[in-house]
Design a protein around this motif. Structure first.
Motif, PDB file in Angstrom:
ATOM      1  N   LEU A 174       0.817  -1.217   0.000  1.00 36.61           N
ATOM      2  CA  LEU A 174       0.000   0.000   0.000  1.00 36.61           C
ATOM      3  C   LEU A 174       0.853   1.271   0.000  1.00 36.61           C
ATOM      4  O   LEU A 174       0.324   2.374   0.135  1.00 36.61           O
ATOM      5  N   TYR A 175       2.165   1.129  -0.172  1.00 34.12           N
ATOM      6  CA  TYR A 175       3.040   2.302  -0.102  1.00 34.12           C
ATOM      7  C   TYR A 175       4.076   2.283  -1.217  1.00 34.12           C
ATOM      8  O   TYR A 175       4.662   1.249  -1.532  1.00 34.12           O
ATOM      9  N   LEU A 176       4.287   3.457  -1.817  1.00 31.35           N
ATOM     10  CA  LEU A 176       5.331   3.653  -2.812  1.00 31.35           C
ATOM     11  C   LEU A 176       6.102   4.923  -2.482  1.00 31.35           C
ATOM     12  O   LEU A 176       5.511   5.939  -2.116  1.00 31.35           O
ATOM     13  N   ARG A 177       7.423   4.861  -2.629  1.00 33.80           N
ATOM     14  CA  ARG A 177       8.264   6.052  -2.477  1.00 33.80           C
ATOM     15  C   ARG A 177       8.986   6.317  -3.788  1.00 33.80           C
ATOM     16  O   ARG A 177       9.538   5.398  -4.394  1.00 33.80           O
ATOM     17  N   PHE A 178       8.969   7.566  -4.213  1.00 32.35           N
ATOM     18  CA  PHE A 178       9.701   7.969  -5.408  1.00 32.35           C
ATOM     19  C   PHE A 178      10.675   9.080  -5.030  1.00 32.35           C
ATOM     20  O   PHE A 178      10.259  10.131  -4.548  1.00 32.35           O
ATOM     21  N   ASP A 179      11.973   8.838  -5.221  1.00 31.04           N
ATOM     22  CA  ASP A 179      12.952   9.890  -4.955  1.00 31.04           C
ATOM     23  C   ASP A 179      13.867  10.130  -6.150  1.00 31.04           C
ATOM     24  O   ASP A 179      14.767  10.957  -6.089  1.00 31.04           O
ATOM     25  N   LYS A 180      13.631   9.423  -7.234  1.00 29.61           N
ATOM     26  CA  LYS A 180      14.367   9.656  -8.480  1.00 29.61           C
ATOM     27  C   LYS A 180      13.401   9.671  -9.659  1.00 29.61           C
ATOM     28  O   LYS A 180      13.748   9.258 -10.772  1.00 29.61           O
ATOM     29  N   GLY A 181      12.191  10.106  -9.416  1.00 25.62           N
ATOM     30  CA  GLY A 181      11.191  10.137 -10.475  1.00 25.62           C
ATOM     31  C   GLY A 181      10.571   8.776 -10.713  1.00 25.62           C
ATOM     32  O   GLY A 181      10.922   7.781 -10.072  1.00 25.62           O
ATOM     33  N   LEU A 182       9.635   8.702 -11.632  1.00 25.00           N
ATOM     34  CA  LEU A 182       8.939   7.462 -11.968  1.00 25.00           C
ATOM     35  C   LEU A 182       9.617   6.792 -13.152  1.00 25.00           C
ATOM     36  O   LEU A 182      10.220   7.454 -14.006  1.00 25.00           O
ATOM     37  N   ASN A 183       9.513   5.498 -13.199  1.00 22.56           N
ATOM     38  CA  ASN A 183      10.127   4.703 -14.265  1.00 22.56           C
ATOM     39  C   ASN A 183       9.556   5.092 -15.630  1.00 22.56           C
ATOM     40  O   ASN A 183       8.347   5.215 -15.805  1.00 22.56           O
ATOM     41  N   ARG A 184      10.449   5.278 -16.618  1.00 20.49           N
ATOM     42  CA  ARG A 184      10.011   5.670 -17.962  1.00 20.49           C
ATOM     43  C   ARG A 184      10.414   4.649 -19.020  1.00 20.49           C
ATOM     44  O   ARG A 184      10.367   4.950 -20.221  1.00 20.49           O
ATOM     45  N   GLU A 185      10.806   3.465 -18.594  1.00 17.08           N
ATOM     46  CA  GLU A 185      11.250   2.439 -19.542  1.00 17.08           C
ATOM     47  C   GLU A 185      10.051   1.641 -20.049  1.00 17.08           C
ATOM     48  O   GLU A 185       9.743   0.554 -19.560  1.00 17.08           O
ATOM     49  N   ILE A 186       9.374   2.201 -21.036  1.00 19.16           N
ATOM     50  CA  ILE A 186       8.203   1.543 -21.620  1.00 19.16           C
ATOM     51  C   ILE A 186       8.687   0.463 -22.587  1.00 19.16           C
ATOM     52  O   ILE A 186       9.559   0.706 -23.413  1.00 19.16           O
ATOM     53  N   SER A 187       8.118  -0.723 -22.493  1.00 13.94           N
ATOM     54  CA  SER A 187       8.555  -1.833 -23.339  1.00 13.94           C
ATOM     55  C   SER A 187       8.243  -1.548 -24.807  1.00 13.94           C
ATOM     56  O   SER A 187       7.331  -0.779 -25.129  1.00 13.94           O
ATOM     57  N   LEU A 188       9.020  -2.189 -25.689  1.00 11.78           N
ATOM     58  CA  LEU A 188       8.806  -1.996 -27.127  1.00 11.78           C
ATOM     59  C   LEU A 188       7.412  -2.448 -27.551  1.00 11.78           C
ATOM     60  O   LEU A 188       6.779  -1.828 -28.402  1.00 11.78           O
ATOM     61  N   GLY A 189       6.927  -3.531 -26.934  1.00 12.15           N
ATOM     62  CA  GLY A 189       5.585  -4.017 -27.265  1.00 12.15           C
ATOM     63  C   GLY A 189       4.516  -2.995 -26.922  1.00 12.15           C
ATOM     64  O   GLY A 189       3.593  -2.742 -27.717  1.00 12.15           O
ATOM     65  N   THR A 190       4.646  -2.397 -25.731  1.00  6.29           N
ATOM     66  CA  THR A 190       3.678  -1.378 -25.315  1.00  6.29           C
ATOM     67  C   THR A 190       3.785  -0.135 -26.186  1.00  6.29           C
ATOM     68  O   THR A 190       2.764   0.450 -26.583  1.00  6.29           O
ATOM     69  N   LEU A 191       5.011   0.278 -26.520  1.00  2.00           N
ATOM     70  CA  LEU A 191       5.191   1.443 -27.387  1.00  2.00           C
ATOM     71  C   LEU A 191       4.553   1.221 -28.751  1.00  2.00           C
ATOM     72  O   LEU A 191       3.954   2.134 -29.328  1.00  2.00           O
ATOM     73  N   GLY A 192       4.678  -0.008 -29.265  1.00  2.00           N
ATOM     74  CA  GLY A 192       4.054  -0.324 -30.554  1.00  2.00           C
ATOM     75  C   GLY A 192       2.543  -0.168 -30.502  1.00  2.00           C
ATOM     76  O   GLY A 192       1.920   0.380 -31.421  1.00  2.00           O
ATOM     77  N   LYS A 193       1.945  -0.660 -29.419  1.00  2.00           N
ATOM     78  CA  LYS A 193       0.493  -0.538 -29.267  1.00  2.00           C
ATOM     79  C   LYS A 193       0.070   0.920 -29.114  1.00  2.00           C
ATOM     80  O   LYS A 193      -0.952   1.351 -29.660  1.00  2.00           O
TER      81      LYS A 193
END
Length: 550
Positions: free
Chosen positions: A79-98
């Motif tokens: 139930l908890y998330l910490r972000f101290d270097k921003g959110l992940n931006r590595e979108i997979s090639l399959g998702t980018l294609g869609k």
């Protein structure tokens, strides 16, 4: 009120104004907060959304507060998330294609509007799917509303910028939001996000989105921020707290600065930073317990095994450290036959099993047969047909996870190796089962291993003495089973040394594990039904031979 009784209702996240310290307020269950209410079709969830800009007192007290908030909220697990270097931006090639497919259709329709964007992206199967269909519909509606809010207030924004923003938000919905919301029982503790540092407009939109569904959001920036103001200048969604002092803080605090450091502690810290480094070759005990491990199975001659088997991991060829990953050289070998001189054969085995951290088996099988196939547990971790990956963190949090008493770094490595073996099996599918059934069987074995095996792994300080599984297998002491081979393949991946002595040379492990995974050494003579003999020693020498070597 019965648990989950309100989870069929639509969520309305409303502002909750806190008083006193942040930690105490964040720990208050939803149903105990002012403003909590529900009707036949909606539940109002008072949520925290505060932005703390600048530093109230000193930098040390600021770091202490952040450290303590993170420590307390971490107790809520999923139930908890910490972000101290921003959110992940590595979108997979399959998702980018869609996503590109969806955007091609959106552009072809002319103008940009939120309805079209959500509809076209949904056609590609990228909008999260939930068992709670009311929540699923609300995710789309709330996201649509926020996007409309942003597009309307930024009419001159380039289409490419909108595309980038929305692509990232869709990525984060699937990567973070599904896990964050899954265990949220609407009357109890709500999900929480702590964000520290600089933030982009798409990250602002994402945080505003999750807050509309009842998530607490705490944003800290000691230098100041204008991005939130660009999105929400009137403070509709969040409350800003401003402090006059502004000071840079390079990274999220890793310790409680309120605790006084003794001179001995500071000396130890100095040693850790300057002597016990990854590159130095001098390691303190358990220095690498949190590191990811990767085995490097040595390809050797039989004579070399007798040398390498006695060496600590860090002194073997192939030992190295890259970032936070350790490469552990280990041995995986089958020795068929015996020496012509049986005493020499027994002496060699005895010397190995007398080493430390050894489990020796001369009766088989090693494992009990699996009678209960864990379909439900497997489906919970790796749902059939889902595009999300095998969720090791869900595995670690599962109430049925039997290895939770082990140190956390080891648990993560165990879960990673289970995932690796299941998704890229080196075990032969001997019954030619459907892939899903085959994977479930592997999973069922690996989550139910003998406690002795876990004790062996718990005692493995990675640069030190390598734990060993030594098996003596003649044709009369039982047989290595399919379950045994699954376990041995897993232990090999964990960096354990494995040696199988088989005096008859009959097939055992090669029936189940790919031959590329281990070495097969053949000695001079095959012997059948040869009982293991304990305590074979060097030939006794007379008085003069002992002292003069004659």
């Amino acid at each position: 009120m019965r648990n989950w009784s309100l989870n069929h209702l639509e969520v309305e996240g409303i502002k909750w104004h806190i008083s006193g310290d942040v930690i105490t307020n964040a720990k208050v269950p939803v149903s105990n907060r002012d403003g909590f209410n529900y009707s036949s079709n909606a539940v109002k969830i008072p949520r925290i959304f505060y932005r703390f800009i600048g530093i109230k007192e000193s930098l040390n007290s600021y770091k202490t507060e952040l450290f303590k908030i993170d420590k307390e909220l971490s107790k809520y697990g999923s139930l908890y998330l910490r972000f101290d270097k921003g959110l992940n931006r590595e979108i997979s090639l399959g998702t980018l294609g869609k996503l590109d497919n969806a955007w091609n259709r959106i552009y072809a329709m002319g103008g940009i509007n939120s309805n079209t964007i959500i509809e076209e992206i949904e056609k590609e199967g990228l909008v999260p799917v939930f068992s709670n269909k009311i929540l699923e519909l609300q995710v789309k509606n709330n996201l649509r509303g926020l996007l409309e809010f942003y597009i309307r207030n930024n009419e001159d924004i380039e289409k490419s910028k909108i595309k980038l923003i929305i692509n990232n938000i869709i990525h984060w919905l699937n990567l973070y939001f599904k896990k964050l919301i899954k265990d949220f029982e609407y009357t109890s503790i709500n999900p929480k996000i702590l964000y520290f540092g600089e933030i982009s407009i798409e990250e602002v939109i994402f945080l505003n989105f999750v807050s509309t569904l009842g998530v607490d959001v705490l944003y800290y920036n000691p230098l100041g921020d204008e991005t939130f103001e660009k999105f929400d200048p009137n403070g509709i969604f969040s409350t800003e707290i401003l402090y006059n002092t502004r000071e840079a803080l390079e990274e999220f605090p890793k310790e409680d600065t309120d605790r006084y450091k003794t001179s001995a502690y500071e000396a130890k810290e100095y040693m850790n930073k300057n002597l016990f480094t990854d590159e130095s070759g001098f390691y303190r005990p358990w220095q690498f317990v949190e590191y990811e491990i990767e085995n490097v199975t040595l390809k050797t001659t039989y004579e070399e095994i007798k040398i390498w088997i006695k060496e600590n991991s860090q002194f073997r060829d192939g030992w190295k450290i890259e970032g936070k990953k350790l490469f552990i050289p280990n041995i995986f070998a089958k020795i068929s036959g015996t020496h012509s001189d049986l005493n020499e054969y027994w002496r060699e085995i005895s010397k190995i099993i007398e080493l430390k951290n050894v489990l020796f088996y001369d009766k088989l099988p090693l494992n009990k047969k699996v009678f209960h196939i864990e379909y439900n547990k497997f489906s919970d971790i790796y749902p059939r047909g889902a595009y999300s990956e095998f969720d090791i963190y869900k595995l670690l949090r599962a109430p049925w996870w039997k290895y939770k008493d082990l140190r956390l770094g080891l648990q993560r490595n165990i879960a990673e190796k289970i995932k690796e073996i299941i998704l890229n099996p080196i075990i032969q599918n001997i019954d030619d089962e459907e892939l899903r059934d085959f994977q479930v069987y592997l999973f069922s074995v690996l989550i139910n291993l003998d406690p002795k095996i876990m004790e062996l792994l718990q005692g493995f300080d990675y640069p030190g003495e390598v734990p060993k599984i030594i098996i003596y297998n003649n044709e009369k002491n039982g047989n290595l089973t399919y379950e045994d081979s699954i376990m041995l393949a897993f232990l090999n991946r964990m960096g354990v040394d494995i040696m199988i002595f088989n005096p008859s040379g009959y097939s055992d492990i090669e029936r189940f594990i790919s031959k590329t995974e281990y070495d097969n050494h053949t000695l001079e003579k095959m012997r059948f039904k040869l009982d293991y003999q304990k305590g074979a020693t060097e030939e006794k020498k007379g008085f003069f031979k002992k002292f003069f070597g004659k």
